[in-house]
Scaffold this motif. Structure first.
Motif, PDB file in Angstrom:
ATOM      1  N   ARG A 168       0.826  -1.194   0.000  1.00 60.58           N
ATOM      2  CA  ARG A 168       0.000   0.000   0.000  1.00 60.58           C
ATOM      3  C   ARG A 168       0.869   1.256   0.000  1.00 60.58           C
ATOM      4  O   ARG A 168       0.542   2.265  -0.618  1.00 60.58           O
ATOM      5  CB  ARG A 168      -0.905  -0.015   1.248  1.00 60.58           C
ATOM      6  N   ALA A 169       1.979   1.154   0.712  1.00 56.22           N
ATOM      7  CA  ALA A 169       2.853   2.317   0.802  1.00 56.22           C
ATOM      8  C   ALA A 169       3.485   2.646  -0.543  1.00 56.22           C
ATOM      9  O   ALA A 169       3.640   3.796  -0.915  1.00 56.22           O
ATOM     10  CB  ALA A 169       3.944   2.052   1.840  1.00 56.22           C
ATOM     11  N   GLN A 170       3.849   1.623  -1.258  1.00 49.46           N
ATOM     12  CA  GLN A 170       4.470   1.861  -2.558  1.00 49.46           C
ATOM     13  C   GLN A 170       3.461   2.375  -3.578  1.00 49.46           C
ATOM     14  O   GLN A 170       3.737   3.308  -4.309  1.00 49.46           O
ATOM     15  CB  GLN A 170       5.121   0.578  -3.076  1.00 49.46           C
ATOM     16  N   GLY A 171       2.309   1.736  -3.623  1.00 43.42           N
ATOM     17  CA  GLY A 171       1.241   2.195  -4.497  1.00 43.42           C
ATOM     18  C   GLY A 171       1.436   1.917  -5.963  1.00 43.42           C
ATOM     19  O   GLY A 171       0.604   2.269  -6.780  1.00 43.42           O
ATOM     20  N   GLY A 172       2.526   1.274  -6.356  1.00 43.31           N
ATOM     21  CA  GLY A 172       2.757   0.975  -7.761  1.00 43.31           C
ATOM     22  C   GLY A 172       3.432   2.127  -8.477  1.00 43.31           C
ATOM     23  O   GLY A 172       3.463   3.261  -7.992  1.00 43.31           O
ATOM     24  N   PRO A 173       3.994   1.876  -9.671  1.00 39.95           N
ATOM     25  CA  PRO A 173       4.717   2.916 -10.409  1.00 39.95           C
ATOM     26  C   PRO A 173       3.820   4.028 -10.928  1.00 39.95           C
ATOM     27  O   PRO A 173       4.255   5.162 -11.081  1.00 39.95           O
ATOM     28  CB  PRO A 173       5.379   2.138 -11.554  1.00 39.95           C
ATOM     29  N   ASN A 174       2.547   3.714 -11.237  1.00 43.59           N
ATOM     30  CA  ASN A 174       1.620   4.714 -11.756  1.00 43.59           C
ATOM     31  C   ASN A 174       0.219   4.413 -11.231  1.00 43.59           C
ATOM     32  O   ASN A 174      -0.628   3.875 -11.958  1.00 43.59           O
ATOM     33  CB  ASN A 174       1.647   4.717 -13.289  1.00 43.59           C
ATOM     34  N   PRO A 175      -0.054   4.755  -9.950  1.00 46.33           N
ATOM     35  CA  PRO A 175      -1.332   4.370  -9.326  1.00 46.33           C
ATOM     36  C   PRO A 175      -2.559   4.890 -10.066  1.00 46.33           C
ATOM     37  O   PRO A 175      -3.560   4.186 -10.185  1.00 46.33           O
ATOM     38  CB  PRO A 175      -1.225   4.972  -7.917  1.00 46.33           C
ATOM     39  N   LEU A 176      -2.501   6.131 -10.548  1.00 46.72           N
ATOM     40  CA  LEU A 176      -3.668   6.697 -11.232  1.00 46.72           C
ATOM     41  C   LEU A 176      -4.009   5.899 -12.489  1.00 46.72           C
ATOM     42  O   LEU A 176      -5.175   5.565 -12.732  1.00 46.72           O
ATOM     43  CB  LEU A 176      -3.401   8.160 -11.588  1.00 46.72           C
ATOM     44  N   LYS A 177      -2.998   5.581 -13.281  1.00 49.03           N
ATOM     45  CA  LYS A 177      -3.221   4.787 -14.498  1.00 49.03           C
ATOM     46  C   LYS A 177      -3.759   3.405 -14.149  1.00 49.03           C
ATOM     47  O   LYS A 177      -4.694   2.906 -14.794  1.00 49.03           O
ATOM     48  CB  LYS A 177      -1.915   4.669 -15.278  1.00 49.03           C
ATOM     49  N   GLY A 178      -3.186   2.775 -13.118  1.00 47.24           N
ATOM     50  CA  GLY A 178      -3.663   1.461 -12.703  1.00 47.24           C
ATOM     51  C   GLY A 178      -5.089   1.497 -12.190  1.00 47.24           C
ATOM     52  O   GLY A 178      -5.885   0.596 -12.482  1.00 47.24           O
ATOM     53  N   ASP A 179      -5.436   2.547 -11.417  1.00 46.80           N
ATOM     54  CA  ASP A 179      -6.800   2.670 -10.902  1.00 46.80           C
ATOM     55  C   ASP A 179      -7.802   2.861 -12.042  1.00 46.80           C
ATOM     56  O   ASP A 179      -8.900   2.296 -12.027  1.00 46.80           O
ATOM     57  CB  ASP A 179      -6.889   3.840  -9.922  1.00 46.80           C
ATOM     58  N   LEU A 180      -7.429   3.656 -13.040  1.00 41.48           N
ATOM     59  CA  LEU A 180      -8.318   3.837 -14.192  1.00 41.48           C
ATOM     60  C   LEU A 180      -8.483   2.530 -14.965  1.00 41.48           C
ATOM     61  O   LEU A 180      -9.572   2.218 -15.457  1.00 41.48           O
ATOM     62  CB  LEU A 180      -7.762   4.928 -15.111  1.00 41.48           C
ATOM     63  N   PHE A 181      -7.412   1.748 -15.042  1.00 44.16           N
ATOM     64  CA  PHE A 181      -7.485   0.451 -15.709  1.00 44.16           C
ATOM     65  C   PHE A 181      -8.471  -0.480 -14.997  1.00 44.16           C
ATOM     66  O   PHE A 181      -9.302  -1.138 -15.640  1.00 44.16           O
ATOM     67  CB  PHE A 181      -6.097  -0.190 -15.761  1.00 44.16           C
ATOM     68  N   ILE A 182      -8.359  -0.551 -13.679  1.00 42.21           N
ATOM     69  CA  ILE A 182      -9.215  -1.486 -12.945  1.00 42.21           C
ATOM     70  C   ILE A 182     -10.672  -1.040 -12.977  1.00 42.21           C
ATOM     71  O   ILE A 182     -11.596  -1.869 -13.035  1.00 42.21           O
ATOM     72  CB  ILE A 182      -8.727  -1.662 -11.490  1.00 42.21           C
ATOM     73  N   ILE A 183     -10.926   0.277 -12.975  1.00 41.06           N
ATOM     74  CA  ILE A 183     -12.303   0.772 -13.095  1.00 41.06           C
ATOM     75  C   ILE A 183     -12.869   0.413 -14.473  1.00 41.06           C
ATOM     76  O   ILE A 183     -14.010  -0.054 -14.600  1.00 41.06           O
ATOM     77  CB  ILE A 183     -12.356   2.292 -12.847  1.00 41.06           C
ATOM     78  N   ALA A 184     -12.059   0.631 -15.522  1.00 40.44           N
ATOM     79  CA  ALA A 184     -12.511   0.277 -16.876  1.00 40.44           C
ATOM     80  C   ALA A 184     -12.732  -1.222 -17.005  1.00 40.44           C
ATOM     81  O   ALA A 184     -13.737  -1.676 -17.579  1.00 40.44           O
ATOM     82  CB  ALA A 184     -11.484   0.757 -17.904  1.00 40.44           C
ATOM     83  N   GLY A 185     -11.809  -2.030 -16.454  1.00 39.40           N
ATOM     84  CA  GLY A 185     -11.961  -3.482 -16.524  1.00 39.40           C
ATOM     85  C   GLY A 185     -13.173  -3.974 -15.761  1.00 39.40           C
ATOM     86  O   GLY A 185     -13.902  -4.868 -16.226  1.00 39.40           O
ATOM     87  N   SER A 186     -13.435  -3.389 -14.580  1.00 39.37           N
ATOM     88  CA  SER A 186     -14.605  -3.783 -13.794  1.00 39.37           C
ATOM     89  C   SER A 186     -15.897  -3.442 -14.522  1.00 39.37           C
ATOM     90  O   SER A 186     -16.870  -4.208 -14.478  1.00 39.37           O
ATOM     91  CB  SER A 186     -14.571  -3.087 -12.426  1.00 39.37           C
ATOM     92  N   THR A 187     -15.912  -2.295 -15.200  1.00 35.39           N
ATOM     93  CA  THR A 187     -17.099  -1.919 -15.980  1.00 35.39           C
ATOM     94  C   THR A 187     -17.335  -2.907 -17.119  1.00 35.39           C
ATOM     95  O   THR A 187     -18.471  -3.318 -17.379  1.00 35.39           O
ATOM     96  CB  THR A 187     -16.933  -0.500 -16.540  1.00 35.39           C
ATOM     97  N   LEU A 188     -16.251  -3.299 -17.792  1.00 35.64           N
ATOM     98  CA  LEU A 188     -16.391  -4.282 -18.873  1.00 35.64           C
ATOM     99  C   LEU A 188     -16.831  -5.643 -18.340  1.00 35.64           C
ATOM    100  O   LEU A 188     -17.613  -6.351 -18.988  1.00 35.64           O
ATOM    101  CB  LEU A 188     -15.066  -4.413 -19.628  1.00 35.64           C
ATOM    102  N   TYR A 189     -16.336  -6.025 -17.156  1.00 34.05           N
ATOM    103  CA  TYR A 189     -16.792  -7.261 -16.536  1.00 34.05           C
ATOM    104  C   TYR A 189     -18.294  -7.203 -16.276  1.00 34.05           C
ATOM    105  O   TYR A 189     -19.015  -8.193 -16.484  1.00 34.05           O
ATOM    106  CB  TYR A 189     -16.060  -7.505 -15.218  1.00 34.05           C
ATOM    107  N   ALA A 190     -18.763  -6.052 -15.801  1.00 33.59           N
ATOM    108  CA  ALA A 190     -20.194  -5.907 -15.541  1.00 33.59           C
ATOM    109  C   ALA A 190     -20.999  -6.048 -16.830  1.00 33.59           C
ATOM    110  O   ALA A 190     -22.030  -6.731 -16.869  1.00 33.59           O
ATOM    111  CB  ALA A 190     -20.466  -4.548 -14.889  1.00 33.59           C
ATOM    112  N   VAL A 191     -20.525  -5.411 -17.907  1.00 29.41           N
ATOM    113  CA  VAL A 191     -21.204  -5.532 -19.203  1.00 29.41           C
ATOM    114  C   VAL A 191     -21.220  -6.984 -19.664  1.00 29.41           C
ATOM    115  O   VAL A 191     -22.243  -7.497 -20.145  1.00 29.41           O
ATOM    116  CB  VAL A 191     -20.505  -4.642 -20.249  1.00 29.41           C
ATOM    117  N   SER A 192     -20.090  -7.676 -19.497  1.00 25.19           N
ATOM    118  CA  SER A 192     -20.005  -9.073 -19.910  1.00 25.19           C
ATOM    119  C   SER A 192     -20.954  -9.956 -19.106  1.00 25.19           C
ATOM    120  O   SER A 192     -21.663 -10.799 -19.669  1.00 25.19           O
ATOM    121  CB  SER A 192     -18.561  -9.573 -19.747  1.00 25.19           C
TER     122      SER A 192
END
Length: 385
Positions: A168-192
């Motif tokens: 959690r402390a590290q947060g990944g190299p690009n947290p904002l990009k990763g968070d947008l990815f997971i939101i987009a992926g979750s939305t597509l999962y819902a559509v599927s």
């Protein structure tokens, strides 16, 4: 004695209410939900093992799963020799959404933390509720929303318990990009999920799996040739790589084969709520398989998610009556379809007989000779002579 007599109707009333609330469909939905949750946990561990060995080919993993679906269920579809119940382009769109959802979610792990993924993955639940309400006309009562809220609260507790973790402390190299990815992926999962629920209730589960596998394999193959060709070329296919690959494919095949059953029984919302427990099962595996210590809040969170699932799965009297009417309507429609088919068959047979009879009648004048006999005419056939 009177108290015993009085308590017997009360116990009978409680048993009847219990049977109405806990139907076989509800219990089956809960059990299958936890089964697919364990399968998702297995895919997570397989993917983690592949990443640990330097393998970064998410689309290739999905390709093998789609190929297996196409080969297994495609045989049954071909043997039926009947037209598709749903137009093929719906399956194409569904496969495209499903392939990209798998790709984007796996890709997000490279940019953000596991804790963020766990939290933002809950975005699929309100999306599913919104889509099913808009497109499938699913109605949700207050108890359903309470169950959803408790499930999400349980998972949020897991996130808070991980707040002090190094990940959690590290947060990944690009947290904002990763968070947008997971939101987009979750939305597509819902559509599927909602698309699969619509198709499985209108069409056929075997046909859905076969067509999803065929189009998913084609789309994945095209994507692999563009994005992962060099990765696969440089990969050293040792036993340590092949076994997790096969484990992932087998778990995903069972997951995809079970999901349509859950969608038909309970819908996409319960499916996504059940998948929340995959993180809890992962914790238990860490405890018993790897002997790791975890925070005590995990167990409270697991209990919270379990309670939320139970509350969501309880069916009201109105829902039970609606389900019974739906089942009766389906049986009536099936019986009417069978009667219509028999009627068409009978009319077809009658038409054939009439055509044959008319053919004989039409041929008779050409083979009949009219001979005079006194003042009358006698008709005799050439075959009679």
């Amino acid at each position: 004695m009177p108290s015993v007599v009085a308590s017997e109707p009360l116990r009978r009333s409680i048993r009847e209410k219990w049977r109405k609330i806990w139907t076989k469909r509800s219990l089956m939905g809960l059990l299958l939900g936890q089964f697919v949750s364990l399968l998702i946990t297995s895919t997570g561990f397989s993917s983690s093992e592949l990443v640990r060995r330097g393998v970064n080919a998410p689309t290739s993993q999905s390709f093998l799963n789609y190929l297996l679906l196409a080969m297994f269920y495609g045989v049954f579809v071909v043997r039926r020799q009947r037209p598709l119940q749903i137009n093929w382009y719906y399956y194409l769109m569904l496969a495209a959404v499903d392939v990209e959802a798998n790709f984007i979610v796996v890709k997000s792990y490279q940019y953000t933390s596991l804790t963020s993924v766990m939290l933002l993955d809950c975005w699929a639940i309100p999306c599913v509720i919104l889509f099913t309400w808009l497109f499938l006309k699913t109605k949700y009562g207050l108890r359903k929303f309470v169950g959803v809220a408790i499930c999400v609260a349980g998972l949020v507790m897991v996130v808070f318990s991980d707040a002090h973790a190094k990940d959690r402390a590290q947060g990944g190299p690009n947290p904002l990009k990763g968070d947008l990815f997971i939101i987009a992926g979750s939305t597509l999962y819902a559509v599927s999920n909602v698309g699969e629920e619509f198709i499985v209730k209108k069409g056929d589960r075997v046909e859905l799996m076969a067509m999803l596998g065929i189009f998913g394999a084609v789309i994945s193959a095209i994507q692999i040739s563009i994005l992962e060709r060099n990765e696969l070329k440089d990969l050293n296919w040792t036993a340590g790589v092949v076994l997790p690959f096969l484990g992932y494919v087998l778990a995903m095949f069972l997951f995809y084969s079970t999901v349509p059953i859950i969608l038909k029984i309970c819908g996409a919302t319960l499916l996504n709520l059940s998948l929340l427990t995959s993180d809890m099962w992962a914790v238990l595996i860490r405890i018993f398989a790897y002997h790791q210590k975890v925070d005590w809040m995990y167990f409270i969170a697991f209990a919270g998610v379990a309670v939320g699932l139970v509350i969501y799965s309880i069916r009201s009297k109105k829902e039970v009556e609606t389900a019974q009417v739906a089942v009766a309507t389906d049986k009536q429609d099936k019986r009417e379809d069978e009667e219509a088919a028999m009627g068409n068959l009978t009319r077809g047979s009658t038409t054939v007989v009439e055509n044959q009879s008319s053919g004989v009648v039409n041929q008779q004048p050409s083979s009949v000779t009219i001979l005079p006999k006194q003042d009358s005419y006698v008709a005799t056939s050439h075959h009679g002579n």
